[in-house]
Design a protein around this motif. Structure first.
Motif, short mmCIF file in Angstrom:
data_model
loop_
_atom_site.label_atom_id
_atom_site.label_comp_id
_atom_site.label_asym_id
_atom_site.label_seq_id
_atom_site.Cartn_x
_atom_site.Cartn_y
_atom_site.Cartn_z
N PHE A 62 0.78 -1.09 -0.08
CA PHE A 62 0.04 -0.09 -0.05
C PHE A 62 0.80 1.20 -0.09
N VAL A 63 2.00 1.22 0.55
CA VAL A 63 3.01 2.34 0.64
C VAL A 63 3.48 2.51 -1.02
N LEU A 64 3.78 1.57 -1.55
CA LEU A 64 4.29 1.81 -2.83
C LEU A 64 3.32 2.09 -3.89
N ILE A 65 1.76 1.61 -3.58
CA ILE A 65 0.92 2.15 -4.54
C ILE A 65 0.44 3.52 -4.31
N GLY A 66 0.49 3.86 -2.82
CA GLY A 66 0.09 5.22 -2.27
C GLY A 66 1.35 6.36 -2.98
N ALA A 67 2.34 5.86 -3.13
CA ALA A 67 3.64 6.57 -3.73
C ALA A 67 3.10 6.94 -4.97
N LEU A 69 0.17 6.89 -6.49
CA LEU A 69 -0.95 7.79 -6.40
C LEU A 69 -0.55 9.32 -6.00
N LEU A 70 0.50 9.23 -5.36
CA LEU A 70 0.92 10.60 -4.82
C LEU A 70 1.28 11.33 -5.85
N VAL A 71 2.23 10.73 -6.75
CA VAL A 71 2.90 11.31 -7.90
C VAL A 71 1.58 11.86 -9.01
N LEU A 72 0.68 11.06 -9.24
CA LEU A 72 -0.46 11.16 -9.93
C LEU A 72 -1.12 12.41 -9.54
N PHE A 73 -1.22 12.63 -8.22
CA PHE A 73 -2.07 13.58 -7.81
C PHE A 73 -1.23 14.82 -7.68
N LEU A 96 7.94 11.74 1.27
CA LEU A 96 6.76 11.14 1.88
C LEU A 96 6.87 9.48 1.77
N PRO A 97 6.95 8.84 0.53
CA PRO A 97 7.25 7.54 0.39
C PRO A 97 8.20 6.93 1.04
N ALA A 98 9.37 7.38 1.14
CA ALA A 98 10.62 7.08 1.77
C ALA A 98 10.32 7.16 3.30
N SER A 99 9.76 8.06 3.81
CA SER A 99 9.42 8.15 5.39
C SER A 99 8.72 6.87 5.84
N PHE A 100 7.42 6.66 4.90
CA PHE A 100 6.48 5.72 5.21
C PHE A 100 7.26 4.59 5.05
#
Length: 172
Positions: A62-67, A69-73, A96-100
């Protein structure tokens, strides 16, 4: 005691004057993720069963998918608000993805060290002579909690260094 608040306010004003608002964001991000990592490391769950391992790896996916999606957003946000600097958005997509991921990997380190140690002790119980296993078992009972405390302290210190590098080591 009454003097503490003005000193803290002066500190934040000096930081914002020297580093700008970006520096305050970095300090807050560093503190928030460091507290989250320390709470997650010290929460008492040092061994995972199969269900917890599965949940842990799902969190990591989920962190990888969230990263992604964050780029797309943020790309969409840049198209809507072109006044936002690309450097700030690029930094957010990395930090942010590196921190999570770091929060999860620090917990993984603690659990993995405990799991490896339990596998080693189980191996000795099965394949070592009973006298030697009893000696090892008594050492484990005597020093095991201290070693677990050492592992958690070293992992917490590594987390401080890693978060410092993530939040303050990046160039704007």
């Amino acid at each position: 005691m009454g003097r503490l608040l003005p000193d803290a306010l002066q500190f934040w004003l000096v930081i914002s004057y020297i580093g700008g608002d970006d520096c305050i964001m970095k300090i807050l991000g560093f503190i928030i993720f460091l507290i989250a990592a320390l709470v997650y490391i010290w929460n008492g769950k040092d061994y995972f069963n199969k269900k917890e391992w599965r949940a842990f790896f799902i969190k990591f996916i989920f962190v990888l998918i969230g990263a992604f999606l964050l780029v797309l957003f943020l790309v969409g946000l840049l198209k809507v608000f072109p006044s936002i600097s690309k450097d700030s958005l690029r930094e957010l997509t990395v930090v942010l993805p590196a921190s999570f991921s770091t929060v999860l990997l620090l917990k993984f380190l603690v659990v993995m060290i405990n799991t490896l140690f339990s596998f080693i002790m189980r191996f000795h119980q099965r394949y070592n002579s009973p006298e030697n296993y009893m000696k090892l078992s008594s050492l484990t009972n005597r020093f095991g909690p201290r070693l677990l405390l050492l592992v958690k302290c070293l992992t917490s210190f590594a987390g401080i260094i890693m978060f410092y590098g993530i939040w303050f080591g990046t160039t704007p």
